[in-house]
Design an enzyme around this catalytic site. Structure first.
Site, PDB file in Angstrom:
ATOM      1  N   GLU A  98     -59.612-110.496  42.784  1.00 38.40           N
ATOM      2  CA  GLU A  98     -59.118-111.869  42.601  1.00 38.40           C
ATOM      3  C   GLU A  98     -60.094-112.648  41.727  1.00 38.40           C
ATOM      4  O   GLU A  98     -61.311-112.423  41.773  1.00 38.40           O
ATOM      5  CB  GLU A  98     -58.974-112.565  43.962  1.00 38.40           C
ATOM      6  CG  GLU A  98     -57.800-112.021  44.767  1.00 38.40           C
ATOM      7  CD  GLU A  98     -57.660-112.718  46.118  1.00 38.40           C
ATOM      8  OE1 GLU A  98     -58.454-113.635  46.421  1.00 38.40           O
ATOM      9  OE2 GLU A  98     -56.755-112.314  46.878  1.00 38.40           O
ATOM     10  N   GLN A 134     -41.361-113.268  23.765  1.00 41.94           N
ATOM     11  CA  GLN A 134     -40.230-113.256  24.703  1.00 41.94           C
ATOM     12  C   GLN A 134     -39.724-114.694  24.814  1.00 41.94           C
ATOM     13  O   GLN A 134     -39.873-115.361  25.835  1.00 41.94           O
ATOM     14  CB  GLN A 134     -40.685-112.711  26.045  1.00 41.94           C
ATOM     15  CG  GLN A 134     -41.153-111.254  25.925  1.00 41.94           C
ATOM     16  CD  GLN A 134     -41.568-110.679  27.257  1.00 41.94           C
ATOM     17  OE1 GLN A 134     -40.898-110.858  28.253  1.00 41.94           O
ATOM     18  NE2 GLN A 134     -42.692-109.974  27.285  1.00 41.94           N
ATOM     19  N   HIS A 185     -45.401-118.051  17.739  1.00 44.23           N
ATOM     20  CA  HIS A 185     -44.445-117.081  17.192  1.00 44.23           C
ATOM     21  C   HIS A 185     -43.109-117.751  16.852  1.00 44.23           C
ATOM     22  O   HIS A 185     -42.483-117.414  15.854  1.00 44.23           O
ATOM     23  CB  HIS A 185     -44.236-115.937  18.182  1.00 44.23           C
ATOM     24  CG  HIS A 185     -43.187-114.985  17.727  1.00 44.23           C
ATOM     25  ND1 HIS A 185     -43.337-114.217  16.596  1.00 44.23           N
ATOM     26  CD2 HIS A 185     -41.945-114.713  18.215  1.00 44.23           C
ATOM     27  CE1 HIS A 185     -42.240-113.494  16.414  1.00 44.23           C
ATOM     28  NE2 HIS A 185     -41.383-113.779  17.369  1.00 44.23           N
ATOM     29  N   ASP A 232     -40.546-110.036   7.709  1.00 47.22           N
ATOM     30  CA  ASP A 232     -39.227-110.121   8.349  1.00 47.22           C
ATOM     31  C   ASP A 232     -38.600-111.473   8.051  1.00 47.22           C
ATOM     32  O   ASP A 232     -39.278-112.405   7.589  1.00 47.22           O
ATOM     33  CB  ASP A 232     -39.288-109.829   9.864  1.00 47.22           C
ATOM     34  CG  ASP A 232     -40.230-110.743  10.611  1.00 47.22           C
ATOM     35  OD1 ASP A 232     -40.390-111.905  10.200  1.00 47.22           O
ATOM     36  OD2 ASP A 232     -40.815-110.295  11.612  1.00 47.22           O
ATOM     37  N   LYS A 271     -35.962-106.403   8.224  1.00 43.79           N
ATOM     38  CA  LYS A 271     -36.240-105.243   9.084  1.00 43.79           C
ATOM     39  C   LYS A 271     -35.370-105.300  10.342  1.00 43.79           C
ATOM     40  O   LYS A 271     -34.825-106.348  10.676  1.00 43.79           O
ATOM     41  CB  LYS A 271     -37.734-105.203   9.453  1.00 43.79           C
ATOM     42  CG  LYS A 271     -38.169-106.122  10.576  1.00 43.79           C
ATOM     43  CD  LYS A 271     -39.636-105.966  10.952  1.00 43.79           C
ATOM     44  CE  LYS A 271     -39.946-106.834  12.164  1.00 43.79           C
ATOM     45  NZ  LYS A 271     -41.327-107.212  12.315  1.00 43.79           N
ATOM     46  N   ARG A 293     -35.235-103.887  14.533  1.00 41.56           N
ATOM     47  CA  ARG A 293     -36.001-103.237  15.606  1.00 41.56           C
ATOM     48  C   ARG A 293     -35.020-102.546  16.536  1.00 41.56           C
ATOM     49  O   ARG A 293     -34.443-103.184  17.413  1.00 41.56           O
ATOM     50  CB  ARG A 293     -36.775-104.305  16.405  1.00 41.56           C
ATOM     51  CG  ARG A 293     -38.141-104.590  15.843  1.00 41.56           C
ATOM     52  CD  ARG A 293     -39.073-105.150  16.902  1.00 41.56           C
ATOM     53  NE  ARG A 293     -40.249-105.719  16.259  1.00 41.56           N
ATOM     54  CZ  ARG A 293     -41.306-105.001  15.906  1.00 41.56           C
ATOM     55  NH1 ARG A 293     -41.325-103.697  16.118  1.00 41.56           N
ATOM     56  NH2 ARG A 293     -42.333-105.588  15.336  1.00 41.56           N
ATOM     57  N   THR A 338     -48.631-103.370  16.704  1.00 38.66           N
ATOM     58  CA  THR A 338     -48.838-101.924  16.501  1.00 38.66           C
ATOM     59  C   THR A 338     -49.157-101.619  15.036  1.00 38.66           C
ATOM     60  O   THR A 338     -49.617-100.529  14.711  1.00 38.66           O
ATOM     61  CB  THR A 338     -47.561-101.143  16.861  1.00 38.66           C
ATOM     62  OG1 THR A 338     -46.511-101.546  15.957  1.00 38.66           O
ATOM     63  CG2 THR A 338     -47.120-101.416  18.288  1.00 38.66           C
TER      64      THR A 338
HETATM   65  C1  R5P Z   1     -42.413-110.250  15.374  1.00 39.34           C
HETATM   66  O1  R5P Z   1     -41.362-110.729  14.960  1.00 39.34           O
HETATM   67  C2  R5P Z   1     -43.754-110.692  14.858  1.00 39.34           C
HETATM   68  O2  R5P Z   1     -43.644-111.748  13.965  1.00 39.34           O
HETATM   69  C3  R5P Z   1     -44.491-109.538  14.208  1.00 39.34           C
HETATM   70  O3  R5P Z   1     -43.765-109.137  13.061  1.00 39.34           O
HETATM   71  C4  R5P Z   1     -44.591-108.357  15.147  1.00 39.34           C
HETATM   72  O4  R5P Z   1     -45.097-108.754  16.379  1.00 39.34           O
HETATM   73  C5  R5P Z   1     -45.461-107.286  14.536  1.00 39.34           C
HETATM   74  O5  R5P Z   1     -45.467-106.200  15.401  1.00 39.34           O
HETATM   75  P1  R5P Z   1     -45.884-104.758  14.930  1.00 39.34           P
HETATM   76  O6  R5P Z   1     -47.228-104.872  14.295  1.00 39.34           O
HETATM   77  O7  R5P Z   1     -45.910-103.973  16.208  1.00 39.34           O
HETATM   78  O8  R5P Z   1     -44.832-104.268  13.987  1.00 39.34           O
END
Ligand code: R5P
Length: 334
Positions: free
Chosen positions: A57, A115, A148, A189, A212, A214, A243
């Site tokens: 904790e 999210q 974001h 994106d 792009k 997903r 990633t």
């Molecule tokens: C998602 O829409 C964010 O703006 C980034 O494009 C995303 O988190 C990048 O994630 P990754 O490096 O895993 O492709």
């Protein structure tokens, strides 16, 4: 290093103004950044203990009086996100009970921000849940960098100052000569177009967009590239590199379409798992990010440059404390 011109004119320091009612505290998420912010402002970091009891904790103890003061807590809710969120909530509770006059939560990185909406039935909106927890535990105000999604500001019913590190990155790119190259700014994106357009305008460059898809979390499929990239240096800009998939696959697609060189820039280096190693081995020639999230030594690679968010955050904190406009820092960044 970020340049002062990237963040506008500096307001007077606490020392110059003799303010004693501002107190800065940090949790365990990003103490290096917090100490740089304290240095920029010219204050000592407040004394507090954030450790763990033997059962795991979190234990918080504020080690100096906070009564009647404007408290600023610096905490990124990065990995380990759940621990860092809980630590933040416990700090908030401690300062509320310690009779702080106001408590501003400074979140250089706001975790769970991706999210932010229901895409499929029965999904949670976790970014809203985190906002509710912070508001209801006693925060008076939130400061966040490159959220974001803009709508996250509306998840709070307290003031939110939304800061942008694009000008800091742009100032660095200018220093490195990218404004003088035959370059194009690329959004990896469609959701990031506004950010990329602001960067393109700041550098005086055209814009290209990668569409792009997903198919599932952590997987990326490039559908289309809009704009001319042939023979150009491509400056990709995103809020987060997680990633690295979006940047690496985006770079490969740009190079197939004749790009001369590709660099990747972002505000938040989430860099999960072996991301930096993958970026290092990818055709991307340089990676530029900020220190909103600390990067462990073992993830540092030679292509990586880390700029500090401390001058911008320090400036915002001083302005909030002195009731000076924060949004005017971004008058020429849309
Ligand atoms: C998602 O829409 C964010 O703006 C980034 O494009 C995303 O988190 C990048 O994630 P990754 O490096 O895993 O492709």
């Amino acid at each position: 290093m970020a340049k002062q011109e990237a963040i506008g004119e500096r307001v007077t320091t606490m020392a110059e103004n003799g303010f004693s009612s501002l107190k800065l505290f940090t949790g365990n998420s990003n103490p290096d950044l917090a100490y740089k912010i304290a240095e920029y402002i010219g204050v000592e970091m407040g004394r507090m203990t954030c450790t763990k009891f033997s059962d795991g904790e979190i234990r918080v103890q504020v080690d100096e009086s906070a009564r009647g003061t404007d408290v600023f807590i610096i905490q990124s809710t990065c990995d380990p996100a759940n621990d860092n969120i809980m630590e933040l909530l416990i700090m908030l509770d401690a300062f509320r009970r310690a009779s702080a006059k106001s408590i501003t939560v400074v979140m250089p990185y706001y975790g769970y921000a991706r999210q932010d909406k229901k895409i499929k039935p029965r999904e949670p909106v976790t970014a809203r849940l985190v906002a509710d927890l912070i508001s209801q535990t006693g925060a008076s105000r939130v400061v966040a960098c490159d959220l974001h999604a803009d709508q996250i500001q509306g998840f709070f019913d307290i003031p939110v100052d939304h800061l942008f590190l694009g000008p800091t990155i742009a100032a660095y790119l200018r220093d490195e000569g990218y404004a003088d190259m035959d370059a194009v700014v690329v959004s990896p994106d469609v959701g990031g177009v506004a950010r990329a357009r602001a960067m393109a305008e700041r550098l005086g460059k055209p814009l290209a967009i990668i569409a792009k898809r997903r198919p599932e979390p952590g997987k990326v499929e490039i559908v289309e590239i809009i704009g001319n990239v042939e023979g150009k240096v491509c400056i990709m800009i995103d809020d987060i590199i997680d990633t690295g998939g979006s940047m690496i696959q985006g770079a490969e697609a740009l190079l197939v379409r004749g790009a001369k060189d590709v660099i990747a820039t972002c505000t938040h280096p989430v860099f999960s798992s072996n991301c930096t190693q993958r970026l290092q081995e990818s055709p991307i020639s340089r990676i530029v990010c900020t220190d909103t999230i600390p990067i462990p030594k073992q993830k540092e690679v030679s292509k990586l440059t880390v700029l500090s968010a401390a001058p911008l955050l320090g400036e915002a904190i001083m302005r909030i404390h002195q009731n000076v406009s924060v949004s005017s820092l971004f008058d020429d960044w849309s």
